[in-house]
Design an enzyme around this catalytic site. Structure first.
Site, PDB file in Angstrom:
ATOM      1  N   HIS A  64       0.663   4.478  -2.308  1.00 53.79           N
ATOM      2  CA  HIS A  64       0.980   3.584  -3.418  1.00 53.79           C
ATOM      3  C   HIS A  64       2.117   2.659  -3.021  1.00 53.79           C
ATOM      4  CE1 HIS A  64       3.258   2.775  -7.325  1.00 53.79           C
ATOM      5  NE2 HIS A  64       2.128   2.101  -7.425  1.00 53.79           N
ATOM      6  N   SER A  65       1.943   1.367  -3.284  1.00 55.02           N
ATOM      7  CA  SER A  65       2.989   0.363  -3.036  1.00 55.02           C
ATOM      8  C   SER A  65       3.410   0.411  -1.559  1.00 55.02           C
ATOM      9  CB  SER A  65       4.162   0.607  -3.982  1.00 55.02           C
ATOM     10  OG  SER A  65       5.115  -0.415  -3.890  1.00 55.02           O
ATOM     11  N   MET A  66       4.697   0.574  -1.297  1.00 56.89           N
ATOM     12  CA  MET A  66       5.165   0.607   0.090  1.00 56.89           C
ATOM     13  C   MET A  66       4.640   1.816   0.841  1.00 56.89           C
ATOM     14  SD  MET A  66       6.846  -2.115   0.733  1.00 56.89           S
ATOM     15  CE  MET A  66       7.565  -1.647   2.304  1.00 56.89           C
TER      16      MET A  66
END
Length: 1135
Positions: A300-302
């Protein structure tokens, strides 16, 4: 270059003062016989007036000024010479005595030193206009062009098991990070591994607990469905063992070293996870199954960026990762560029992936077996621009793709950065896709790469994309359809089949649509079918693609798994060998009069679409009504020519923006029509569309208009049901995005696909208009980092003006006044140059990518061929379209307003603290006669300052990052500015005006650079909070902050920078111009370098201070010493 200090002997006494140009002040020294000190805020020049006879008189440094009017001030007991006023390297502490009673002289303007609060009409106008633009942009961002939110809540019963034995023997980060196994309460509470390993990686400041919705859905789906499906179990489906990592909410988006640390830890974690399946005490896998050799990743995300980084690390175990699914991950570029390490890490990782996929042979590509799917939430994600999730510049379509959640069947909604983790509809789609690609019979635990890509496309794409694979041509006939020879269910050639009810004949009945005759343009014809019934075994509708089955002895009818006999008792019959089209059914959101959103809980529509060439082996399409009694439902099917159902506009962007687009679809139109607008490819523009229609002539319409907007790269589709008006915004060509691997970028522009009921025989009108206000809000996500860099352009030009005037006249202008002059002179010139540069860069980007805005683009390179320059869009606006050149003056105007606000905010805080400071500390007398000396500057010894500086340098080089030292220096500079202001209040000498204006402007400059340093500082503080005391392996370069330390320490002693009258003065101009241009051109993509450029400029300023004394240790001691003797041998405290 250096002027002698103000305490010199008669070297300057009696010498004439040269007339020099000033921008803010007019100071004339006049003697009793014709010269007086005149201070004017408008003319701005030093002028030595001659006597009426033309003879020029010498001035005495002790000469008193002659009063002229009430507005004139007289300096009693003059303590400075004319040269002191011009180039005072020391602060004047004797308080001026002012006399009144002077007669008004109408020929002379009102004379005063410009106040730092003074502001011109032009600056006020620019600030108000800037504020208006900011208000419009923010209001548009918050209230216009907002996608509806349709996520449903998810529920779970989480339980976590921590692996405490994953300690320092396995990884050096064991004391900072932790590994957990998820189990769903009430379903699977056994902490032994048993299925297929999946590792969840949280994002920036994310929690390991964010895995709960996905892991819970995986456990429930296997428990409720798959374990009861024998076919699924035989095909290698087993439960998913979800692991999650606790990073203590590490901040990876701001710090490259933290990202690398996480990647290293995760590779160690994968080795540990795989070892669990080899341990019979910790695994309950079935005997005969191979031990896992790889782990599926969800990031998720980074966390998605960390997942890709893992494959580039030295401790990566070959083939231990083959499937990566990322959610709202910024793959193409870092969210912010304030840290040099994060920018370099991105460049290294992306270059590795591009280089790997550029290999000609698979055995030379270390990533050949890896599939990468990037899923993003669209416009509702206000944390990471959705364009950054694109994989077009990183992997070819054979190995990965990017899709928006609004495109995924049965999801059909955008979602924000966090909702993508818990959205119920979305998690179901992701988990089903993971189970589809899983195969416990293989050591890799997954299907082969090509099959994985096919499954992901099938599950996550709409099915109408060009890359969508049709299964019908690959299948074998499984249904034998027997019909009467003289059937009356044959639809005439070219006619459309429409059924408004099923089971009307009270027996199963087939309706045959013959294929278009030979000679038809197969490339321009397609078959389409739309129904409100599903195409499954329980549906009253079945769609078959048939060929005549000859009745010959050698051909057996029992090879078919299904025999559908609709001939009744008739002897004459026709047998057809048929394939079922259910496997290619496309789900569409229902569009009825009651529909409001595509994600409403309502039965979906079923849609089939085939190009005629894909049906070449068949002779009929059989639409079978299986209902034996009247059943509500409808179906519509037929063949249509692409030329009749596709409208391609050749309108240009400028015409479209000014006049809009109006189209009318006639009453004999096809069921589905497509409008392609190549000119609309930019993600910076938003539109409004309205669709109007007349009443239905043939009775009640079967369905209301259904609209799909889409772009082909990335895969973004949005559906609008029962549409009358809709907001249109896309994520097409976006600023700062690297060029794609295969040289295309939103090739076909915006396309609109409209389903409407053609049986109503009414016209449908479509109107598309630019939403100007709505488009302004799109600047926030695409250009928000611009406002960390562009204001430095104005600050640099202000400093340039201040130093230029100071070197010419000895007057250091206030920030506001210098900004006003820059606003009228240098700033418009710089903005004009940057505007032309923006157009030039955009044209160059178009040529390099073969991008022609008003026509579609063809792929110019092979899918695995890398583009030559992936940084070509990093400069200035990052735009690939010269049309957006006007954003340069727009951002410049907003930056001016921001500078004005920051300047006055700093002044307010400085004046407030200076007022408190003056009330808390009394002013001690200077001597016995009652004269008082300001003590605004604290007294510290040279030894104390050297020890403090050395200690700070030692900490930066060993423990703390230089960003911490910079923040301390900002505080010290703030204190220096406060003390300078208090001194100015006590002694209204021009030299004190100069010093305060100088310290204040340097404070504003340092404040603008501070946000660039804060993110890394936050990471460091966070590490301290989680008791991770290992020093940063980066950000300990003492040279990155040493010039700041020396300059701030020098200013804290009250030392005014000397005037430069030689050609060396142009060095300051050049450095400031470089800073301004760099901030505009490179500031967004490489913002971290702005700190280093300002650092170089600080080194230059400190060098000027050194040069004023001498290049020796005695000169340095003179600068840092707190006690200086004036010309009368009186000791004055250095602030």
């Amino acid at each position: 270059m250096r002027r002698p200090p103000s305490g010199s002997n008669s070297e300057h006494s009696g010498s004439p003062i040269q007339q020099q140009s000033l921008d803010a002040f007019d100071l004339d020294f006049e003697s009793d016989v014709g010269s007086a000190l005149r201070i004017s805020g408008e003319v701005g020049r030093w002028d030595h007036a001659s006597q009426r006879g033309g003879a020029q008189k010498d001035r005495s440094p002790n000469l008193l000024a002659k009063p002229r009017s009430r507005e004139w001030k007289t300096f009693g007991a003059a303590t400075f010479s004319a040269d002191d006023a011009l180039s005072n390297s020391e602060i004047v502490f004797d308080k001026a005595k002012f006399d009144d009673g002077m007669a008004d002289t109408p020929k002379r303007p009102k004379n005063r030193l410009r106040s730092p609060w003074a502001i011109s009409f032009s600056t006020v106008a620019a600030t108000l206009l800037s504020a208006l633009l900011v208000i419009l942009i923010v209001q548009s961002f918050l209230t216009r062009q907002l996608d509806p939110k349709g996520c449903e809540l998810s529920y779970m019963r989480p339980a976590f098991a921590k692996y405490s034995d994953f300690d320092t023997e396995h990884t050096r980060f064991a004391s900072k990070y932790s590994l957990y196994l998820y189990r769903e309460g009430g379903i699977d509470e056994d902490t032994r591994v048993k299925g297929i390993p999946v590792l969840f990686i949280p994002g920036n400041a994310g929690s390991y607990k964010q895995v709960r919705p996905l892991a819970a859905e995986a456990a429930n789906y296997f428990h409720d469905v798959l374990r009861h499906d024998g076919n699924a179990l035989r095909n290698g489906k087993r439960t998913l063992d979800f692991f999650s990592v606790d990073f203590n909410e590490d901040i990876t988006a701001f710090h490259g070293q933290t990202l690398l640390d996480q990647a290293e830890y995760l590779n160690d974690a994968i080795s540990f996870i795989l070892s669990l399946y080899h341990d019979p005490n910790r695994s309950v896998r079935e005997t005969g199954l191979p031990d896992p050799s790889s782990v599926m990743i969800i990031g998720h995300s980074m966390g998605g960026v960390v997942a890709r980084t893992m494959l580039t690390m030295p401790n990566y175990q070959t083939s231990s990762i083959n499937t990566i699914v990322t959610l709202s991950a910024p793959h193409s570029r870092p969210p912010v560029s304030f840290d040099g390490e994060i920018v370099k890490t991105y460049s290294k990782v992306n270059s590795y992936w591009r280089s790997a996929h550029s290999q000609k042979w698979a055995n030379k590509n270390p990533l050949w077996h890896v599939t990468l799917v990037s899923i993003t939430g669209g416009a509702l994600d206000t944390m990471v621009p959705s364009e950054y999730a694109s994989l077009a510049s990183i992997v070819p379509e054979t190995h990965g793709f990017t899709v928006f959640t609004s495109s995924i069947p049965n999801v059909w909604t955008g979602m924000d950065h966090l909702a993508i983790m818990w959205c119920d509809q979305f998690r179901k789609s992701v988990i089903r896709a993971l189970y589809d690609v899983a195969d416990v019979r293989r050591p890799s635990q997954t299907q082969p790469r090509a099959e994985r890509m096919r499954i992901f496309r099938k599950r996550l794409l709409t099915g109408m994309e060009d890359v969508a694979e049709k299964l019908l041509p690959q299948e074998e006939p499984r249904t034998l359809l027997t019909l009467e020879d003289k059937s009356n269910a044959m639809v005439s050639q070219g006619e459309r089949l429409t059924l408004r009810e099923f089971g009307k004949a009270r027996k199963p009945r087939a309706h045959l649509l013959p294929m278009p005759p030979q000679g038809t343009n197969m490339e321009g014809t397609r078959f389409t079918l739309l129904s409100n019934q599903p195409l499954d075994a329980n549906s009253p509708l079945e769609v078959l693609f048939c060929s005549v089955f000859p009745l010959q002895a050698e051909q057996r009818a029992d090879v078919f798994s299904m025999n559908m006999d609709l001939s009744g008792d008739n002897t004459g019959s026709t047998r057809l060998a048929c394939k079922n089209g259910a496997s290619d059914a496309i789900l569409l959101p229902a569009s009825t009069r009651e529909s409001e959103y595509p994600f409403d809980r309502a039965p979906t529509f079923s849609y089939l679409q085939y190009d005629l060439e894909a049906l070449a082996e068949h002779q009929f399409v059989a639409v079978v009504d299986k209902a034996k009694e009247p059943t509500a439902g409808w179906v519509m099917a037929g063949f249509s020519a692409e030329s009749a159902s596709t409208i391609r506009t050749n309108i240009g962007l400028r015409t479209l923006l000014t006049s809009g687009l109006d189209l009318h679809m006639h009453s004999t139109r096809s069921m589905v029509n497509e409008i392609n607008i190549p000119a609309l490819y930019s993600g910076l523009l938003s539109y409004k569309i309205s669709i109007s229609k007349q009443g239905c002539e043939g009775g009640q319409e079967l369905f209301t208009p259904l609209l799909r907007q889409y772009v082909s790269e990335p895969y973004e589709s949005k559906f609008f049901v029962n549409v009358k008006e809709a907001d249109i915004n896309i994520h097409g060509v976006a600023p700062y995005m690297p060029p794609p691997l295969k040289g295309i970028s939103a090739a076909q522009g915006l396309s609109l696909q409209i389903w409407s009921d053609p049986t109503c025989h009414h016209t449908v009108s479509l109107s598309l208009k630019l939403d100007f206000i709505g488009s302004m809000g799109k600047l926030v996500m695409r250009y928000r980092t611009v406002f960390a860099a562009f204001p430095l352009v104005a600050v640099a030009l202000v400093l340039r003006k201040q130093f230029s005037v100071y070197d010419d006249t000895g007057i250091f202008m206030p920030f506001a006044e210098a900004l006003d002059h820059s606003l009228k002179t240098s700033l418009p010139v710089v903005v004009m140059i940057l505007s032309f540069l923006a157009m030039s860069l955009a044209n160059a980007s178009q040529k390099s990518q073969n991008v022609v805005p008003n026509r579609p683009l063809d792929a110019v390179r092979n899918a695995t061929e890398s583009a030559s320059d992936f940084t070509q869009n990093d400069l200035l606006l990052g735009s690939q379209d010269p049309f957006f050149w006007f954003l340069v003056p727009l951002f410049g105007l907003i930056s001016v307003g921001i500078c004005v606000l920051i300047n006055y905010a700093t002044l307010i805080i400085t004046h407030g603290l200076a007022f408190v400071y003056s009330r808390l500390w009394s002013i001690p007398p200077k001597n016995d006669d009652g004269k008082r000396t300001p003590t605004a500057f604290a007294v510290t010894s040279l030894r104390q300052r050297i020890i403090t500086t050395a200690f700070l340098v030692l900490l930066v080089s060993t423990v703390i990052p230089y960003q911490f030292a910079y923040m301390v220096l900002c505080i010290v500079q703030f204190a220096t500015s406060i003390r300078a202001l208090r001194l100015l209040w006590e002694t209204r000498a021009p030299a004190n005006h100069n010093f305060f204006n100088y310290t204040h402007t340097m404070l504003v400059l340092m404040v603008w650079v501070l946000p660039i340093n804060l993110p890394v500082l936050v990471v460091w503080v966070h590490n301290l909070a989680v008791h991770w005391l290992t020093p940063f392996s980066s950000h300990h370069n003492i040279l990155s902050v040493m010039p700041f330390i020396l300059l701030v320490e020098t200013l804290s002693t009250g030392r005014m920078i000397p005037r430069v009258t030689t050609r060396v003065r142009f060095v300051s101009n050049i450095l400031l111009i470089i800073l301004a241009l760099y901030a505009a051109v490179y500031g967004v993509s490489y913002a971290y370098l702005l700190h280093h450029l300002v650092n170089v400029f600080s080194a230059w300023l400190f060098g000027l201070h050194i040069a004023d004394s001498s290049f020796s240790f005695s000169g340095l001691s003179h600068i840092l010493d707190e006690r200086v003797e004036d010309g009368n041998n009186d000791i004055k405290k250095r602030p």
